[in-house]
Design an enzyme around this catalytic site. Structure first.
Site, PDB file in Angstrom:
ATOM      1  N   HIS A  18       0.760  -1.043   0.449  1.00 32.14           N
ATOM      2  CA  HIS A  18      -0.518  -0.585  -0.479  1.00 32.14           C
ATOM      3  C   HIS A  18       0.918   1.528   0.252  1.00 32.14           C
ATOM      4  O   HIS A  18       2.404   1.531   0.811  1.00 32.14           O
ATOM      5  CB  HIS A  18      -0.699  -0.597   1.472  1.00 32.14           C
ATOM      6  CG  HIS A  18      -0.295   0.379   2.801  1.00 32.14           C
ATOM      7  ND1 HIS A  18       0.864   0.875   3.226  1.00 32.14           N
ATOM      8  CD2 HIS A  18       0.160  -1.174   3.404  1.00 32.14           C
ATOM      9  CE1 HIS A  18       1.099   0.925   4.069  1.00 32.14           C
ATOM     10  NE2 HIS A  18       0.564  -0.386   4.257  1.00 32.14           N
ATOM     11  N   GLU A  91      -2.119  -7.368   7.411  1.00 31.75           N
ATOM     12  CA  GLU A  91      -0.731  -7.031   8.481  1.00 31.75           C
ATOM     13  C   GLU A  91      -0.737  -7.619   9.663  1.00 31.75           C
ATOM     14  O   GLU A  91      -1.838  -7.961  10.272  1.00 31.75           O
ATOM     15  CB  GLU A  91      -0.123  -5.021   8.605  1.00 31.75           C
ATOM     16  CG  GLU A  91       0.862  -5.521   9.165  1.00 31.75           C
ATOM     17  CD  GLU A  91       2.534  -5.434   7.805  1.00 31.75           C
ATOM     18  OE1 GLU A  91       2.399  -6.840   7.746  1.00 31.75           O
ATOM     19  OE2 GLU A  91       2.133  -5.106   7.633  1.00 31.75           O
TER      20      GLU A  91
END
Length: 199
Positions: A18, A91
Site C-alpha cells: 500500500h 498486516e
C-alpha cells in the site's frame, strides 16, 4: 522474481504494498490499526495504476485495512478491475507495539525488542501474531489466489510480502526482518514454489 517449476505451471502473483501513511513516515508499528493514506500515499496509489497498466492483471484482491483498500481502489479504477477482499492479506498484528516507534518500544521493552530482532520467528511482540501462524495464513491465501484468473494483483502490507517472499524462496522465517519493502513497492512471484526432485 522467484521462478517456479511445477507440473501444472506456476501462477503469476504481483504483490503490491500500500501507499505511505503518516505512521509509515514516522516509523511506527501499524499492524492491524486501520490507518489512512497520507497525501504522499494517495499520490503513490494513483501512480500504481499507471505502473501496472501493462501487467495483464485479471484479478485484483486486497487486504481490507483502509490503507491497502484505498490503494487497491485506485489501481482498480485505472485497470477497470473490481476489488475483492481477503482478511488473510492483513498486516501482521504487532500487539502492544502498535502505534509506537521503535525507540518507544526499546524504551519500554528493550529485551523483547532485542529478541524480536534476533529471532523474529521465535519471539513475537507481546500480544502479537507469531510468524509461523502468519506464514500459514499467507500460504493458504497464495494457494487460493493462484487458482484465480491470473495474473493476480494482491494489495497488502510489508509483513505479508516478506513472508510470501520467504515462502516462495523456501527460506527460514528467521530472515523476516532482512527483507525491505517500500511503500507502493511491487513483488512478482510465481506460485506455487518450485519442488526439488531427487532422481
Amino acid at each position: 522474481m522467484v521462478e517456479a517449476d511445477t507440473a501444472i505451471g506456476p501462477a503469476r502473483l504481483i504483490l503490491v504494498r500500500h501507499g505511505q501513511t503518516e505512521w509509515n513516515r514516522e516509523g511506527r508499528y501499524q499492524g492491524r490499526v486501520d490507518t489512512d493514506l497520507s497525501a504522499t500515499g494517495w499520490e503513490q496509489a494513483m501512480a500504481l495504476g499507471e505502473r501496472l497498466a501493462d501487467s495483464g492483471a485479471r484479478t485484483l484482491v486486497s487486504s481490507p485495512l483502509r490503507r491497502a483498500r484505498d490503494t487497491a481502489v485506485c489501481i482498480g479504477h485505472t485497470l477497470r478491475l473490481d476489488v475483492g477482499f481477503d482478511e488473510r492479506l492483513c498486516e501482521l498484528a504487532y500487539g502492544d507495539w502498535e502505534g509506537l516507534t521503535q525507540a518507544e518500544v526499546k524504551a519500554r521493552w528493550p529485551d523483547a525488542l532485542r529478541r524480536w530482532k534476533r529471532d523474529p520467528d521465535l519471539h513475537p511482540p507481546e500480544g502479537g501474531e507469531p510468524l509461523p501462524a502468519a506464514a500459514d495464513r499467507v500460504r493458504r491465501c497464495l494457494d487460493e489466489l493462484a487458482a484465480a484468473p491470473t495474473p493476480v494483483l494482491a494489495v497488502t502490507h510489508a509483513g505479508v510480502i516478506r513472508l510470501a517472499m520467504l515462502l516462495a524462496e523456501r527460506t527460514s522465517l528467521a530472515d523476516f526482518r532482512r527483507i525491505s519493502v517500500d511503500n507502493a513497492g511491487l513483488c512478482a512471484l510465481d506460485w506455487p514454489p518450485a519442488v526439488t526432485s531427487v532422481i
